[in-house]
Design an enzyme around this catalytic site. Structure first.
Site, PDB file in Angstrom:
ATOM      1  N   GLU A 204      53.493  45.214  23.579  1.00  0.00           N
ATOM      2  CA  GLU A 204      52.958  44.076  24.317  1.00  0.00           C
ATOM      3  C   GLU A 204      53.515  42.782  23.719  1.00  0.00           C
ATOM      4  O   GLU A 204      53.562  42.630  22.498  1.00  0.00           O
ATOM      5  CB  GLU A 204      51.426  44.052  24.252  1.00  0.00           C
TER       6      GLU A 204
ATOM      7  N   HIS B 292      35.476  36.523  25.952  1.00  0.00           N
ATOM      8  CA  HIS B 292      36.156  36.857  27.215  1.00  0.00           C
ATOM      9  C   HIS B 292      35.367  36.413  28.443  1.00  0.00           C
ATOM     10  O   HIS B 292      35.629  36.870  29.558  1.00  0.00           O
ATOM     11  CB  HIS B 292      36.465  38.353  27.304  1.00  0.00           C
TER      12      HIS B 292
ATOM     13  N   GLU C 205      45.693  40.622  36.593  1.00  0.00           N
ATOM     14  CA  GLU C 205      44.885  41.397  37.526  1.00  0.00           C
ATOM     15  C   GLU C 205      44.648  40.584  38.792  1.00  0.00           C
ATOM     16  O   GLU C 205      44.910  39.379  38.833  1.00  0.00           O
ATOM     17  CB  GLU C 205      43.530  41.758  36.904  1.00  0.00           C
TER      18      GLU C 205
ATOM     19  N   GLU D  95      45.236  36.604  38.782  1.00  0.00           N
ATOM     20  CA  GLU D  95      45.153  36.030  37.451  1.00  0.00           C
ATOM     21  C   GLU D  95      46.426  36.289  36.651  1.00  0.00           C
ATOM     22  O   GLU D  95      46.982  37.391  36.672  1.00  0.00           O
ATOM     23  CB  GLU D  95      43.937  36.582  36.714  1.00  0.00           C
TER      24      GLU D  95
ATOM     25  N   ARG E 193      37.954  38.945  45.601  1.00  0.00           N
ATOM     26  CA  ARG E 193      36.716  38.249  45.957  1.00  0.00           C
ATOM     27  C   ARG E 193      36.856  36.775  45.572  1.00  0.00           C
ATOM     28  O   ARG E 193      37.816  36.398  44.907  1.00  0.00           O
ATOM     29  CB  ARG E 193      35.533  38.849  45.186  1.00  0.00           C
TER      30      ARG E 193
ATOM     31  N   ASN F 165      41.463  39.805  41.464  1.00  0.00           N
ATOM     32  CA  ASN F 165      40.055  39.947  41.824  1.00  0.00           C
ATOM     33  C   ASN F 165      39.938  39.785  43.337  1.00  0.00           C
ATOM     34  O   ASN F 165      40.264  38.722  43.873  1.00  0.00           O
ATOM     35  CB  ASN F 165      39.201  38.901  41.115  1.00  0.00           C
TER      36      ASN F 165
END
Length: 222
Positions: A8, A43, A95, A83, A99, A97
């Site tokens: 990563e 977070h 990711e 995001e 909504r 979302n």
């Protein structure tokens, strides 16, 4: 080439940036610019603002176009949020979302739109009533989430009966509680969102600080 190893990228100064999108059933997908959600605790986002102060026009367009590609890849319809983690002029997908999110009011503030209404209209089959070129950023907006948490005890959740609640009048407040409400152990500790909008970032921040000073909550730690 070894499947047992995962590498990563290490980012020294990352920003958590998300892009608001709208997509209708007629195939139109738009990006409604971005929000900076980097101020977090455990977070969980605490302060959000739009537009992101570190995002230049070229990066804004690149992330917006990437968000549109993500939505198109899954034939998405409705309001959604893509995001990213950014550093400098590079960005990486985290990711999507599917909504509206808690921080959507800062986007509404800088665009003069009602995203809830638009989402409902899209769900009923209507087309988005504007195009990408119609969207222009107006000023700056900052949102603070108000949590029932005890700062003196490492921000542990605080519960109890709210004996007095008074919200500021000069800014937008989206609240889930009022005087007499009970903050229980069964829900997220967020009680409200306070959203300030101004002609520039400094003005919005000053307005938010004043609004928080005027807020009164008696009954739980916050």
């Amino acid at each position: 080439g070894d499947d047992q190893i995962l590498l990563e990228r290490y980012l020294r100064a990352p920003k958590h940036i998300e892009v608001q999108i709208l997509a209708d059933s007629q195939g139109q997908v738009l990006y409604l610019f971005e929000r900076d959600c980097s101020v977090q605790r455990r977070h969980q986002k605490v302060i959000e603002e739009a537009p992101a102060p570190t995002v230049e026009a070229s990066l804004r367009a690149s992330m917006g176009e990437a968000a549109i590609r993500v939505a198109r890849a899954v034939d998405y319809v409705g309001a959604g949020t893509v995001e990213f983690i950014t550093e400098g002029d590079e960005f990486y997908f985290m990711e999507m979302n599917t909504r509206l999110q808690v921080e959507h009011p800062v986007t509404e503030a800088i665009l003069g739109l009602d995203l809830v209404e638009l989402q409902l209209r899209i769900a009923s089959g209507e087309a988005i009533p504007f195009c990408q070129d119609d969207l222009k950023i107006n000023g700056h907006a900052v949102e603070a989430r108000v949590y029932a948490e005890n700062a003196k005890r490492d921000f542990l959740p605080s519960t109890g009966l709210l004996e007095r609640v008074r919200w500021p009048q000069a800014v937008r407040v989206d609240a889930g509680v009022e005087t007499g409400s009970e903050v229980s152990v069964h829900y997220d500790p967020m009680m409200a969102k306070i959203i300030a909008h101004g002609g520039d970032r400094k003005t919005a921040i000053v307005s938010l600080r004043e609004a928080l000073k005027q807020t009164e909550i008696v009954g739980v730690e916050h």
